[in-house]
Design a protein around this motif. Structure first.
Motif, PDB file in Angstrom:
ATOM      1  N   LYS A  92       0.810  -1.233   0.000  1.00 49.53           N
ATOM      2  CA  LYS A  92       0.000   0.000   0.000  1.00 49.53           C
ATOM      3  C   LYS A  92       0.838   1.275   0.000  1.00 49.53           C
ATOM      4  O   LYS A  92       0.385   2.318  -0.489  1.00 49.53           O
ATOM      5  N   GLU A  93       2.079   1.199   0.498  1.00 47.17           N
ATOM      6  CA  GLU A  93       2.932   2.397   0.553  1.00 47.17           C
ATOM      7  C   GLU A  93       3.287   2.948  -0.833  1.00 47.17           C
ATOM      8  O   GLU A  93       3.751   4.082  -0.953  1.00 47.17           O
ATOM      9  N   PHE A  94       3.068   2.162  -1.890  1.00 47.37           N
ATOM     10  CA  PHE A  94       3.254   2.700  -3.240  1.00 47.37           C
ATOM     11  C   PHE A  94       2.292   3.857  -3.497  1.00 47.37           C
ATOM     12  O   PHE A  94       2.507   4.668  -4.409  1.00 47.37           O
ATOM     13  N   GLY A  95       1.245   3.964  -2.688  1.00 46.18           N
ATOM     14  CA  GLY A  95       0.309   5.082  -2.789  1.00 46.18           C
ATOM     15  C   GLY A  95       0.974   6.435  -2.577  1.00 46.18           C
ATOM     16  O   GLY A  95       0.470   7.463  -3.051  1.00 46.18           O
ATOM     17  N   LEU A  96       2.107   6.452  -1.887  1.00 48.46           N
ATOM     18  CA  LEU A  96       2.841   7.712  -1.684  1.00 48.46           C
ATOM     19  C   LEU A  96       3.219   8.361  -3.009  1.00 48.46           C
ATOM     20  O   LEU A  96       3.234   9.582  -3.129  1.00 48.46           O
TER      21      LEU A  96
ATOM     22  N   VAL B   1      -5.886  19.416  -0.562  1.00 58.47           N
ATOM     23  CA  VAL B   1      -5.702  17.961  -0.533  1.00 58.47           C
ATOM     24  C   VAL B   1      -4.782  17.495   0.599  1.00 58.47           C
ATOM     25  O   VAL B   1      -4.506  16.301   0.707  1.00 58.47           O
ATOM     26  N   LYS B   2      -4.348  18.403   1.443  1.00 57.44           N
ATOM     27  CA  LYS B   2      -3.479  17.979   2.551  1.00 57.44           C
ATOM     28  C   LYS B   2      -4.109  16.874   3.407  1.00 57.44           C
ATOM     29  O   LYS B   2      -3.423  15.934   3.832  1.00 57.44           O
ATOM     30  N   PRO B   3      -5.434  16.931   3.683  1.00 51.14           N
ATOM     31  CA  PRO B   3      -6.049  15.836   4.449  1.00 51.14           C
ATOM     32  C   PRO B   3      -5.897  14.463   3.777  1.00 51.14           C
ATOM     33  O   PRO B   3      -5.892  13.440   4.464  1.00 51.14           O
ATOM     34  N   VAL B   4      -5.785  14.442   2.445  1.00 52.23           N
ATOM     35  CA  VAL B   4      -5.571  13.169   1.739  1.00 52.23           C
ATOM     36  C   VAL B   4      -4.209  12.595   2.130  1.00 52.23           C
ATOM     37  O   VAL B   4      -4.080  11.415   2.451  1.00 52.23           O
ATOM     38  N   TYR B   5      -3.178  13.445   2.142  1.00 56.40           N
ATOM     39  CA  TYR B   5      -1.834  13.026   2.574  1.00 56.40           C
ATOM     40  C   TYR B   5      -1.931  12.440   3.989  1.00 56.40           C
ATOM     41  O   TYR B   5      -1.416  11.358   4.269  1.00 56.40           O
ATOM     42  N   ASP B   6      -2.546  13.225   4.878  1.00 58.96           N
ATOM     43  CA  ASP B   6      -2.579  12.843   6.297  1.00 58.96           C
ATOM     44  C   ASP B   6      -3.297  11.520   6.501  1.00 58.96           C
ATOM     45  O   ASP B   6      -2.840  10.660   7.257  1.00 58.96           O
ATOM     46  N   LYS B   7      -4.425  11.346   5.801  1.00 56.21           N
ATOM     47  CA  LYS B   7      -5.228  10.125   5.963  1.00 56.21           C
ATOM     48  C   LYS B   7      -4.436   8.883   5.555  1.00 56.21           C
ATOM     49  O   LYS B   7      -4.383   7.900   6.303  1.00 56.21           O
ATOM     50  N   PHE B   8      -3.824   8.916   4.374  1.00 57.87           N
ATOM     51  CA  PHE B   8      -3.139   7.726   3.884  1.00 57.87           C
ATOM     52  C   PHE B   8      -1.805   7.510   4.584  1.00 57.87           C
ATOM     53  O   PHE B   8      -1.439   6.374   4.889  1.00 57.87           O
TER      54      PHE B   8
END
Length: 337
Positions: free
Chosen positions: A103-107, A308-315
């Motif tokens: 899942k870390e490939f999502g970064l 979109v910062k909350p997207v970063y934080d969530k994942f």
């Protein structure tokens, strides 16, 4: 003296010959099925063809690479599964399918990370790329290199996208990827995950209003026939991992493994240059084909990045903390390129 020199020369020649014979014996007759999603005129295909050419030359024609373009071997997830099962030898596609197994490939799909393509290269070629790819062999996949896909941009049939709120209500096809879904939901769009092979038909039938892809993909796939507006959102700089099945890799001799690894890096370096050259020309061709292009004002892009910062934080909260820490460090390093 001459006799000694002749003997030495003969010995060197014999050693070279025996080394060549040994290497030749370490290379078997093999055929590699290499699949991807793009058309045969796309930069991805040019990279695969270059890889095939290099492999043929390095193996003396013993290892043949067969290209299967345009999703001939199935959609991305189907090909990923075939790769893990050892049915398909190689695949180049987005990080989406790898997201499903690490899942870390999502970064790599976080929006608005890069100002230019060199930054994206430096991220995947550096310690973060190595840490991510090191998690894959136990899942049946090995990554040999990263091809360039380019900056993704939104197209649609309704209106120009000048700011984040212009996305509201648009039905947008996105790659089946949780980060992409969450990103576009942030702007109140209606993102619909869909295999790439189904995209043109969905746009033609108006099942979706738009999609997001790099200029070269939009041109190669003739999306200009079913889309009116293309907007320079540049929201993700996409890199495509060149993957090989671990089941197949384990059957190879060390000589064959090195040959394929070296060929992949050589093809990667060629493909990145070609991809960016073609991308630069593709936008002009899209305009010629009748698409209406607009840039987004820098102030609006800055607002979108903040939204979109909350997207970063969530994942990031759900990922391995060691990977996230390295990601942040590496992002700071590559921002200087």
């Amino acid at each position: 003296m001459n006799t000694v020199l002749h003997r030495r020369a003969a010995l060197c020649a014999a050693l070279l010959l025996s080394a060549s014979v040994a290497i030749a014996q370490d290379i078997q007759e093999r055929t590699i099925k290499f699949g991807h999603l793009n058309n045969a005129d796309h930069p991805t295909s040019l990279g695969v063809k270059k890889f095939a050419e290099i492999v043929a030359a390095k193996s003396g024609g013993k290892i043949k690479v067969q290209e299967f373009a345009s999703s001939q071997l199935g959609n991305e997830l189907q090909q990923q599964s075939a790769l893990q099962g050892g049915v398909q030898e190689m695949l180049v596609a987005s990080t989406t399918s790898l997201n499903g197994i690490v899942k870390e490939f999502g970064l790599l799909d976080f929006p608005f990370l890069f100002a230019n393509a060199k930054q994206a290269d430096a991220l995947v070629d550096g310690p973060l790329g190595k840490m991510l790819t090191a998690k894959l062999p136990e899942k049946g996949v090995i990554v040999l290199a990263f091809f360039d896909l380019g900056f993704r941009n939104v197209t649609n049939s309704k209106r120009p996208i000048m700011k984040g709120s212009d996305l509201e209500g648009l039905k947008l096809r996105v790659i089946p990827n949780p980060v992409f879904l969450e990103t576009f939901r942030t702007f109140k769009a209606n993102p619909l995950p869909m295999p790439f092979a189904e995209l043109y038909g969905a746009l033609e039938s108006k099942a979706v209003d738009g999609q997001e892809n790099p200029f070269a993909v939009i041109l190669s796939s003739k999306l200009y026939e079913v889309q009116k507006y293309v907007s320079g959102t540049n929201h993700v700089c996409a890199t495509n991992p060149v993957q090989i099945s671990k089941r197949f890799w384990d059957k190879l001799s060390p000589v064959e493994q090195k040959l394929l690894q070296d060929a992949a890096i050589e093809a990667q370096n060629y493909q990145r240059v070609v991809s960016r050259e073609i991308s630069g020309k593709a936008l002009g061709e899209l305009k010629t084909k009748g698409m209406i292009y607009n840039d987004l004002p820098a102030a609006e892009l800055a607002k979108m990045r903040a939204e979109v910062k909350p997207v970063y934080d969530k994942f990031a909260a759900a990922y391995d903390p060691a990977v996230v820490t390295l990601f942040k460090t590496e992002l700071e390093r590559v921002s200087k390129f």
